[in-house]
Design an enzyme around this catalytic site. Structure first.
Site, mmCIF file in Angstrom:
data_model
loop_
_atom_site.group_PDB
_atom_site.id
_atom_site.type_symbol
_atom_site.label_atom_id
_atom_site.label_comp_id
_atom_site.label_asym_id
_atom_site.label_seq_id
_atom_site.Cartn_x
_atom_site.Cartn_y
_atom_site.Cartn_z
ATOM 1 N N HIS A 5 -14.935 23.611 -16.744
ATOM 2 C CA HIS A 5 -13.377 23.887 -16.706
ATOM 3 C C HIS A 5 -12.729 22.807 -15.891
ATOM 4 C CE1 HIS A 5 -9.705 26.155 -15.203
ATOM 5 N NE2 HIS A 5 -9.373 25.798 -16.460
ATOM 6 N N GLU A 25 -13.843 20.857 -20.425
ATOM 7 C CA GLU A 25 -12.294 20.853 -20.869
ATOM 8 C C GLU A 25 -11.792 20.055 -19.932
ATOM 9 O OE1 GLU A 25 -8.561 23.448 -19.996
ATOM 10 O OE2 GLU A 25 -10.111 22.777 -18.638
ATOM 11 N N ASP A 27 -7.766 18.345 -18.874
ATOM 12 C CA ASP A 27 -6.349 18.529 -19.103
ATOM 13 C C ASP A 27 -5.653 16.971 -19.698
ATOM 14 O OD1 ASP A 27 -6.202 21.276 -18.287
ATOM 15 O OD2 ASP A 27 -6.896 20.196 -16.217
ATOM 16 N N HIS A 41 -4.323 18.403 -13.942
ATOM 17 C CA HIS A 41 -3.834 19.640 -14.196
ATOM 18 C C HIS A 41 -2.632 19.853 -13.204
ATOM 19 C CE1 HIS A 41 -3.627 24.011 -13.676
ATOM 20 N NE2 HIS A 41 -4.397 24.102 -14.928
ATOM 21 N N ASP A 85 -7.285 19.918 -23.219
ATOM 22 C CA ASP A 85 -6.305 21.069 -23.024
ATOM 23 C C ASP A 85 -4.581 20.136 -23.027
ATOM 24 O OD1 ASP A 85 -4.377 22.950 -22.205
ATOM 25 O OD2 ASP A 85 -5.475 23.551 -20.534
#
Length: 273
Positions: A5, A25, A27, A41, A85
């Site tokens: 993440h 993942e 951002d 993020h 994301d």
């Protein structure tokens, strides 16, 4: 798929893969003109994590390409899936299509190397807002116009807003998507969330006439939550601690039931038990 993440700095790619992730993942933030700008993020983010790591988006893509190109000195053979994301909340709804076009051009140039032995990972475009479904068409049309429709074989889609499954399906129909669908469900690790919607998504996936190919749950950091997610039948768990997930997968109850996905496992084909 063990999905690391919030991997937003290039050095974190190795860090998460070495802990056991086969997926990351990342951002993606956009500027006012709908250009993908940073892998960032920002505050707030998950408990226990630094929210402020970042790279220029194109630089990150180049680092990611190195990590997913066989023969490169930085190659990580286990890293097979990347979820972008897309932080489209900063955009007006009418910019979604433009964001998709620009994203496609960036990926084509800096990740896929214009179709010439670029990175091999599968890519999931994760969109937080159903109203931004035109991003998908902007992306797919651009890859076709640029002469690389074959790269769409490497691309899947996710709406990450925890919307009702029926509403998600309607958005996909509008976007012209009929496959390569991942469905996420979850909440920041600072809060608890039940598994009822995950179970709905798994039921849709397994119905044979549903829209969903794969289901992942986020953010899973504890052993008990990992077991609950595996018991619910998810295909992926997104985590800040890939080693925790790997440990649980090796427990007696799971080691003969689940295994880590490899490059040969299509992320677009629903797994038949």
């Amino acid at each position: 798929w063990i999905m690391g993440h919030m991997v937003n700095a290039i050095y974190q790619i190795d860090e998460f893969v070495n802990l056991g992730a086969n997926s990351i993942e990342t951002d993606v933030s956009f500027d006012d003109n709908a250009n993908p700008e940073y892998t960032y993020h920002g505050i707030p983010c998950d408990c226990g994590r630094s929210c402020l790591k970042w790279e220029n988006y194109n630089d990150f893509l180049k680092g990611l390409r190195s990590a997913t190109t066989p023969g490169n000195s930085k190659y990580q053979s286990k890293l097979i899936l990347v979820v972008f994301d897309l932080k489209t909340g900063s955009l007006y709804d009418n910019q979604a299509s433009e964001a998709g076009k620009k994203l496609a051009k960036n990926l084509l140039k800096h990740y896929w190397n214009n179709g010439n032995n670029g990175g091999r990972a599968y890519i999931v475009l994760s969109i937080p807002d159903l109203n931004h479904y035109p991003l998908i068409k902007g992306f797919t049309d651009t890859l076709k116009q640029e002469g690389h429709p074959e790269l769409l074989e490497k691309v899947g889609y996710d709406f990450s807003g925890n919307d009702a499954i029926g509403d998600v399906v309607k958005a996909y129909k509008k976007a012209g998507v009929s496959g390569h669908v991942w469905q996420s469900d979850g909440i920041t690790n600072c809060l608890l969330r039940g598994l009822s919607r995950v179970k709905d998504a798994v039921a849709n996936r397994d119905s044979g006439k549903g829209y969903i190919n794969k289901v992942y749950y986020w953010t899973v950091d504890k052993r008990a939550t990992t077991r609950d997610a595996l018991d619910a039948g998810v295909d992926g768990v997104m985590t800040n601690y890939p080693d925790v997930i790997a440990d649980v997968m090796n427990e007696a109850a799971y080691k003969n039931k689940v295994r880590l996905a490899t490059y040969e496992d299509s992320p677009w084909v629903t797994f038949k038990k």
